[in-house]
Enzyme design. Structure first.
Site, PDB file in Angstrom:
ATOM      1  N   ASP A 107       0.864  -1.180   0.000  1.00 54.63           N
ATOM      2  CA  ASP A 107       0.000   0.000   0.000  1.00 54.63           C
ATOM      3  C   ASP A 107       0.900   1.229   0.000  1.00 54.63           C
ATOM      4  O   ASP A 107       1.478   1.592   1.022  1.00 54.63           O
ATOM      5  CB  ASP A 107      -0.897  -0.035   1.242  1.00 54.63           C
ATOM      6  CG  ASP A 107      -1.849   1.136   1.298  1.00 54.63           C
ATOM      7  OD1 ASP A 107      -1.937   1.875   0.301  1.00 54.63           O
ATOM      8  OD2 ASP A 107      -2.497   1.314   2.348  1.00 54.63           O
ATOM      9  N   ALA A 108       1.069   1.844  -1.192  1.00 54.48           N
ATOM     10  CA  ALA A 108       1.970   2.995  -1.315  1.00 54.48           C
ATOM     11  C   ALA A 108       1.252   4.205  -1.921  1.00 54.48           C
ATOM     12  O   ALA A 108       1.756   5.314  -1.860  1.00 54.48           O
ATOM     13  CB  ALA A 108       3.180   2.618  -2.158  1.00 54.48           C
ATOM     14  N   LYS A 109       0.082   3.964  -2.522  1.00 53.86           N
ATOM     15  CA  LYS A 109      -0.741   5.031  -3.122  1.00 53.86           C
ATOM     16  C   LYS A 109       0.102   5.950  -3.997  1.00 53.86           C
ATOM     17  O   LYS A 109       0.048   7.169  -3.890  1.00 53.86           O
ATOM     18  CB  LYS A 109      -1.485   5.814  -2.037  1.00 53.86           C
ATOM     19  CG  LYS A 109      -2.426   4.939  -1.208  1.00 53.86           C
ATOM     20  CD  LYS A 109      -3.292   5.717  -0.263  1.00 53.86           C
ATOM     21  CE  LYS A 109      -4.232   4.850   0.535  1.00 53.86           C
ATOM     22  NZ  LYS A 109      -3.603   3.942   1.521  1.00 53.86           N
ATOM     23  N   ARG A 110       0.867   5.325  -4.906  1.00 49.92           N
ATOM     24  CA  ARG A 110       1.779   6.072  -5.767  1.00 49.92           C
ATOM     25  C   ARG A 110       1.068   6.670  -6.972  1.00 49.92           C
ATOM     26  O   ARG A 110      -0.084   6.346  -7.265  1.00 49.92           O
ATOM     27  CB  ARG A 110       2.910   5.159  -6.239  1.00 49.92           C
ATOM     28  CG  ARG A 110       3.837   4.649  -5.141  1.00 49.92           C
ATOM     29  CD  ARG A 110       4.373   5.749  -4.290  1.00 49.92           C
ATOM     30  NE  ARG A 110       5.555   5.331  -3.541  1.00 49.92           N
ATOM     31  CZ  ARG A 110       5.961   5.892  -2.437  1.00 49.92           C
ATOM     32  NH1 ARG A 110       5.292   6.896  -1.903  1.00 49.92           N
ATOM     33  NH2 ARG A 110       7.050   5.465  -1.824  1.00 49.92           N
ATOM     34  N   THR A 150      -1.058  -0.182  -4.439  1.00 47.53           N
ATOM     35  CA  THR A 150      -2.162   0.778  -4.552  1.00 47.53           C
ATOM     36  C   THR A 150      -1.648   2.023  -5.282  1.00 47.53           C
ATOM     37  O   THR A 150      -0.507   2.459  -5.076  1.00 47.53           O
ATOM     38  CB  THR A 150      -2.709   1.191  -3.172  1.00 47.53           C
ATOM     39  OG1 THR A 150      -1.630   1.648  -2.351  1.00 47.53           O
ATOM     40  CG2 THR A 150      -3.425   0.044  -2.484  1.00 47.53           C
TER      41      THR A 150
END
Ligand code: OMP
Length: 270
Positions: free
Chosen positions: A90-93, A117
């Site tokens: 989960d890094a929401k890059r 993510t």
């Protein structure tokens, strides 16, 4: 093996739609020496009840080089000891194209995650470097679970909310690349139902159960893809959602019992 196949296998093997979130706060490691040691205990206790592990990168990056090392060790430990269970980083890059290329390398080559993510705010070229890695999963943020989600995601544009536009665009990307999934929070079950109508066959990661107060029963009844095989001999359970929980499992006095309880509760509604 492609991410989706790996996920399907883990769901079947452990009869589970539970994703265990590995978010160890360095201020609260319950007596363990490192984030890795803390995670190892959680992983060993919950692996038979999980279909996915989801470390959130900020918890490790905030701890500096040691945290990054502990995240790397955690992912390697899962791959070596529980090779059937995928790791979702989960890094929401998401950034301009050539920078996103580096983010894709970070997630898939450096950390060796099976999926990541991604924040779609910058549009297609920011997501494309992730989509190009067709053996990995790309979870696009669609409707997040936090209170501020409605500030932008709920804005109505051309008679539909932005999160519906994101869902439709993700569907188009998936037709070409085949590795797109969505993130839809459990805290807005009506929106979850709306999104399910637009994307009937895509798997959603659903955070917000547990510490954030999302209702499990409504979430499942609004989001599951119903199984049509009631005539087959083997029970075929509904799928299409991965229910994620972090704090309610990792800080429970028995992570094993908490994971088993949530896995079983989810299965009651499948
Ligand atoms: P708990 O509330 O402790 O279960 O943690 C939720 C986890 O899911 C955290 O790692 C969040 O960063 C993540 N998350 C959300 O809470 N809401 C979202 O909409 C999306 C995510 C995510 O992408 O995983």
């Amino acid at each position: 093996m492609k991410f989706q196949e790996k996920l399907e296998k883990a769901i079947e093997k452990n009869d589970s739609l539970l994703c265990v979130g590995l978010d160890p706060d360095i201020q609260n490691l319950s007596g363990e020496k490192s984030q890795f040691e803390f995670n190892k205990k959680i992983i060993d206790q919950t692996a038979t009840f999980a279909c996915c592990f989801k470390p959130q990168i900020a918890f490790y990056a905030a701890a500096g080089l040691k945290g990054v090392e502990d995240l790397t060790r955690t992912i390697t430990y899962i791959h070596n000891n529980y090779p059937l269970i995928p790791v979702l980083l989960d890094a929401k890059r998401g950034d301009v194209g050539h920078t996103s290329e580096m983010y894709a390398k970070e997630a898939f080559d450096f950390f060796n995650a099976d999926a990541v993510t991604v924040n779609p705010y910058l549009g297609f070229d920011s997501v494309e470097p992730f989509l190009n890695r067709k053996d990995r999963g790309v979870f696009v943020l669609c409707k997040t679970s936090n209170p501020g989600a409605s500030d932008f995601q709920g804005l109505v544009i051309e008679r539909e909310p932005l999160y519906i536009k994101v869902a439709k665009k993700s569907l188009t990307w998936n037709k070409k690349y085949g590795n797109v999934l969505l993130v839809v929070g459990a805290t807005s079950p009506n929106e979850l139902m709306e999104i399910r109508k637009v994307v009937p066959n895509m798997t959603f990661l659903v955070p917000g159960i547990g510490a954030q107060g999302g209702d499990l029963k409504t979430t499942l009844s609004n989001g599951l893809i119903k199984s049509h095989s009631s005539f087959s001999r083997k029970r075929e359970s509904s799928k299409g959602l991965i229910i994620s929980a972090s704090r309610s499992i990792i800080y429970n006095s028995s992570p094993r019992a908490a994971a088993q309880k949530l896995r079983d509760e989810i299965n009651k509604y499948r």
